[in-house]
Design a protein around this motif. Structure first.
Motif, PDB file in Angstrom:
ATOM      1  N   TRP A  67       0.819  -1.207   0.000  1.00 33.08           N
ATOM      2  CA  TRP A  67       0.000   0.000   0.000  1.00 33.08           C
ATOM      3  C   TRP A  67       0.854   1.259   0.000  1.00 33.08           C
ATOM      4  O   TRP A  67       0.505   2.254  -0.641  1.00 33.08           O
ATOM      5  CB  TRP A  67      -0.969   0.008   1.179  1.00 33.08           C
ATOM      6  CG  TRP A  67      -2.167  -0.830   0.910  1.00 33.08           C
ATOM      7  CD1 TRP A  67      -2.539  -1.974   1.528  1.00 33.08           C
ATOM      8  CD2 TRP A  67      -3.161  -0.608  -0.099  1.00 33.08           C
ATOM      9  NE1 TRP A  67      -3.691  -2.474   0.974  1.00 33.08           N
ATOM     10  CE2 TRP A  67      -4.100  -1.645  -0.018  1.00 33.08           C
ATOM     11  CE3 TRP A  67      -3.350   0.378  -1.058  1.00 33.08           C
ATOM     12  CZ2 TRP A  67      -5.198  -1.714  -0.862  1.00 33.08           C
ATOM     13  CZ3 TRP A  67      -4.451   0.312  -1.894  1.00 33.08           C
ATOM     14  CH2 TRP A  67      -5.357  -0.739  -1.793  1.00 33.08           C
ATOM     15  N   THR A  68       1.990   1.221   0.679  1.00 29.73           N
ATOM     16  CA  THR A  68       2.899   2.364   0.668  1.00 29.73           C
ATOM     17  C   THR A  68       3.416   2.610  -0.744  1.00 29.73           C
ATOM     18  O   THR A  68       3.482   3.754  -1.204  1.00 29.73           O
ATOM     19  CB  THR A  68       4.075   2.122   1.631  1.00 29.73           C
ATOM     20  OG1 THR A  68       3.552   1.913   2.950  1.00 29.73           O
ATOM     21  CG2 THR A  68       5.018   3.296   1.649  1.00 29.73           C
ATOM     22  N   PHE A  72       2.808   5.892  -2.966  1.00 30.16           N
ATOM     23  CA  PHE A  72       3.999   6.651  -3.342  1.00 30.16           C
ATOM     24  C   PHE A  72       4.124   6.813  -4.852  1.00 30.16           C
ATOM     25  O   PHE A  72       4.400   7.911  -5.352  1.00 30.16           O
ATOM     26  CB  PHE A  72       5.249   5.966  -2.787  1.00 30.16           C
ATOM     27  CG  PHE A  72       6.527   6.675  -3.128  1.00 30.16           C
ATOM     28  CD1 PHE A  72       6.891   7.811  -2.438  1.00 30.16           C
ATOM     29  CD2 PHE A  72       7.347   6.207  -4.135  1.00 30.16           C
ATOM     30  CE1 PHE A  72       8.060   8.478  -2.757  1.00 30.16           C
ATOM     31  CE2 PHE A  72       8.521   6.856  -4.464  1.00 30.16           C
ATOM     32  CZ  PHE A  72       8.880   7.991  -3.762  1.00 30.16           C
ATOM     33  N   PHE A  73       3.914   5.746  -5.606  1.00 25.42           N
ATOM     34  CA  PHE A  73       4.114   5.804  -7.051  1.00 25.42           C
ATOM     35  C   PHE A  73       2.934   6.398  -7.812  1.00 25.42           C
ATOM     36  O   PHE A  73       3.093   6.875  -8.938  1.00 25.42           O
ATOM     37  CB  PHE A  73       4.459   4.422  -7.606  1.00 25.42           C
ATOM     38  CG  PHE A  73       5.835   3.974  -7.220  1.00 25.42           C
ATOM     39  CD1 PHE A  73       6.955   4.649  -7.676  1.00 25.42           C
ATOM     40  CD2 PHE A  73       6.010   2.889  -6.376  1.00 25.42           C
ATOM     41  CE1 PHE A  73       8.230   4.248  -7.311  1.00 25.42           C
ATOM     42  CE2 PHE A  73       7.279   2.476  -6.006  1.00 25.42           C
ATOM     43  CZ  PHE A  73       8.392   3.166  -6.476  1.00 25.42           C
ATOM     44  N   GLY A  78      -3.503   6.608  -6.318  1.00 22.12           N
ATOM     45  CA  GLY A  78      -3.186   5.687  -5.231  1.00 22.12           C
ATOM     46  C   GLY A  78      -3.984   5.985  -3.975  1.00 22.12           C
ATOM     47  O   GLY A  78      -4.416   5.079  -3.261  1.00 22.12           O
ATOM     48  N   LEU A  79      -4.190   7.272  -3.686  1.00 24.20           N
ATOM     49  CA  LEU A  79      -5.015   7.651  -2.535  1.00 24.20           C
ATOM     50  C   LEU A  79      -6.448   7.162  -2.701  1.00 24.20           C
ATOM     51  O   LEU A  79      -7.042   6.615  -1.775  1.00 24.20           O
ATOM     52  CB  LEU A  79      -5.036   9.170  -2.368  1.00 24.20           C
ATOM     53  CG  LEU A  79      -3.848   9.818  -1.717  1.00 24.20           C
ATOM     54  CD1 LEU A  79      -3.984  11.328  -1.776  1.00 24.20           C
ATOM     55  CD2 LEU A  79      -3.720   9.362  -0.290  1.00 24.20           C
ATOM     56  N   ILE A  80      -6.986   7.375  -3.892  1.00 20.94           N
ATOM     57  CA  ILE A  80      -8.360   6.942  -4.142  1.00 20.94           C
ATOM     58  C   ILE A  80      -8.474   5.423  -4.015  1.00 20.94           C
ATOM     59  O   ILE A  80      -9.391   4.908  -3.374  1.00 20.94           O
ATOM     60  CB  ILE A  80      -8.826   7.423  -5.532  1.00 20.94           C
ATOM     61  CG1 ILE A  80      -8.909   8.940  -5.540  1.00 20.94           C
ATOM     62  CG2 ILE A  80     -10.165   6.800  -5.892  1.00 20.94           C
ATOM     63  CD1 ILE A  80      -9.171   9.534  -6.896  1.00 20.94           C
ATOM     64  N   ILE A  81      -7.528   4.718  -4.611  1.00 21.29           N
ATOM     65  CA  ILE A  81      -7.540   3.255  -4.528  1.00 21.29           C
ATOM     66  C   ILE A  81      -7.428   2.809  -3.074  1.00 21.29           C
ATOM     67  O   ILE A  81      -8.136   1.910  -2.635  1.00 21.29           O
ATOM     68  CB  ILE A  81      -6.403   2.659  -5.389  1.00 21.29           C
ATOM     69  CG1 ILE A  81      -6.686   2.896  -6.867  1.00 21.29           C
ATOM     70  CG2 ILE A  81      -6.227   1.169  -5.118  1.00 21.29           C
ATOM     71  CD1 ILE A  81      -5.507   2.567  -7.762  1.00 21.29           C
TER      72      ILE A  81
END
Length: 96
Positions: A67-68, A72-73, A78-81
């Motif tokens: 998750w990190t 990060f990438f 990524g936040l939404i996911i």
């Protein structure tokens, strides 16, 4: 069936985030001089909060690293996911 119900409960939030994504997708995180724009600071703050939340979870180290890396990438997506699919909120607070 429980997972489908949980996903269905998160669907309105996902649609709201999709609209937000479309609105801010033209906003750059950086100014012309290379400094962070206001949107960049907001995104950075949300990323840091999400990372704190990841390491607060009682998960295995592999899941935390995964998750990190996603956050990060892929900073915004990524936040939404993470907020939609991480399976957070399963603490003993009694909230259903």
């Amino acid at each position: 069936m429980s997972k489908l119900h949980t996903f269905a409960n998160r669907l309105p939030a996902a649609m709201s985030l999709l609209v937000l994504t479309l609105l801010v997708s033209s906003c750059a995180r950086f100014n012309a001089d290379g400094s962070l724009a206001t949107w960049g600071y907001v995104l950075l703050a949300l990323d840091v909060l999400a990372l704190f939340d990841v390491f607060r979870q009682p998960w295995t180290i592999g899941k935390k690293i995964l998750w990190t890396a996603i956050i990060f990438f892929f900073p915004f997506v990524g936040l939404i996911i993470y907020w939609l699919f991480a399976g957070r909120g399963k603490s003993n607070t009694g909230i259903v």
